[in-house]
Design a protein around this motif. Structure first.
Motif, short mmCIF file in Angstrom:
data_model
loop_
_atom_site.label_atom_id
_atom_site.label_comp_id
_atom_site.label_asym_id
_atom_site.label_seq_id
_atom_site.Cartn_x
_atom_site.Cartn_y
_atom_site.Cartn_z
N ILE A 107 78.39 107.19 107.83
CA ILE A 107 77.63 107.73 106.70
C ILE A 107 76.64 106.69 106.19
CG2 ILE A 107 77.82 108.46 104.29
CD1 ILE A 107 80.46 109.86 105.10
N GLU A 108 77.07 105.44 106.08
CA GLU A 108 76.15 104.39 105.63
C GLU A 108 75.00 104.20 106.60
OE1 GLU A 108 77.73 100.70 104.28
OE2 GLU A 108 79.40 101.67 103.26
N THR A 109 75.27 104.28 107.89
CA THR A 109 74.21 104.15 108.90
C THR A 109 73.21 105.30 108.77
OG1 THR A 109 75.73 103.06 110.42
CG2 THR A 109 73.75 104.03 111.38
N LEU A 110 73.71 106.52 108.61
CA LEU A 110 72.82 107.67 108.47
C LEU A 110 71.99 107.56 107.20
CD1 LEU A 110 75.18 110.55 109.63
CD2 LEU A 110 73.20 109.63 110.86
N LEU A 111 72.60 107.15 106.10
CA LEU A 111 71.84 107.00 104.85
C LEU A 111 70.78 105.91 104.97
CD1 LEU A 111 74.70 107.39 102.21
CD2 LEU A 111 72.87 109.02 102.74
N ALA A 112 71.10 104.82 105.66
CA ALA A 112 70.12 103.75 105.87
C ALA A 112 68.96 104.25 106.72
CB ALA A 112 70.79 102.54 106.51
N GLN A 113 69.26 105.06 107.74
CA GLN A 113 68.20 105.62 108.59
C GLN A 113 67.32 106.58 107.81
OE1 GLN A 113 70.39 107.30 111.86
NE2 GLN A 113 70.37 105.37 113.02
N LYS A 115 66.77 106.41 104.57
CA LYS A 115 66.02 105.58 103.65
C LYS A 115 64.85 104.88 104.36
CE LYS A 115 66.60 101.92 100.25
NZ LYS A 115 67.53 100.97 99.66
N ASP A 116 65.08 104.43 105.60
CA ASP A 116 64.03 103.76 106.37
C ASP A 116 63.00 104.74 106.93
OD1 ASP A 116 65.37 101.43 105.91
OD2 ASP A 116 66.25 101.29 107.91
N GLY A 117 63.33 106.02 106.95
CA GLY A 117 62.42 107.02 107.50
C GLY A 117 62.59 107.24 108.99
N THR A 118 63.57 106.58 109.62
CA THR A 118 63.78 106.78 111.04
C THR A 118 64.58 108.04 111.34
OG1 THR A 118 65.75 105.38 110.96
CG2 THR A 118 63.68 104.32 111.59
N LEU A 119 65.16 108.64 110.31
CA LEU A 119 65.90 109.89 110.46
C LEU A 119 65.50 110.81 109.32
CD1 LEU A 119 68.26 111.36 112.00
CD2 LEU A 119 69.76 110.48 110.24
N ALA A 120 65.11 112.03 109.66
CA ALA A 120 64.69 112.98 108.63
C ALA A 120 65.92 113.52 107.91
CB ALA A 120 63.93 114.14 109.27
N PRO A 121 65.83 113.71 106.58
CA PRO A 121 66.97 114.29 105.87
C PRO A 121 67.15 115.74 106.32
CG PRO A 121 65.09 113.98 104.40
CD PRO A 121 64.73 113.38 105.71
#
Length: 128
Positions: A107-113, A115-121
């Motif tokens: 979950i922390e990895t997904l939230l960091a991604q 936040k960085d914009g590398t993963l769309a919400p």
């Protein structure tokens, strides 16, 4: 007999501390190679069975091998717990995988991604 409900909790905490100390001192079983963290212990009311929740970090092969090593150490650890905690009957030990730390890291990895914009919400339609 008002303290009977609390005794299993005290014994569970003592078991958690003793098992964590045993694992930190260095287990001699060569199968226990991964990092093992004791996350909790549940003890039955009659103190005859204890479920030890562990988080194992490493590859799937390391996890399986470490689980096998922990399973074989249960008898030795039971004897050690009986002596160190001065229990008349040491509980049967069962090691259970606790995936909560791995889920939290995911979950922390997904939230960091996100936040960085590398993963769309996710879209609102994905949450249905």
């Amino acid at each position: 007999m008002a303290n009977d409900g609390r005794r299993p909790d005290r014994v569970a905490e003592a078991i958690r501390e003793e098992v964590a100390r045993f694992l930190a001192e260095g287990v001699k079983d060569p199968r226990v190679t991964a990092l093992v963290t004791v996350t909790g212990v549940d003890v039955t009311r009659d103190l005859r069975h204890a479920r030890i929740f562990v988080s194992i970090l490493g590859s799937d092969a390391d996890k399986a091998q470490t689980q096998e090593g922990l399973k074989s150490l249960a008898g030795h650890l039971r004897s050690r717990l009986g002596k160190s905690l001065r229990l008349r009957l040491a509980p049967e030990l069962e090691f259970v995988m606790d995936e909560s730390i791995a889920h939290a890291a995911r979950i922390e990895t997904l939230l960091a991604q996100i936040k960085d914009g590398t993963l769309a919400p996710p879209d609102a339609s994905d949450l249905d």
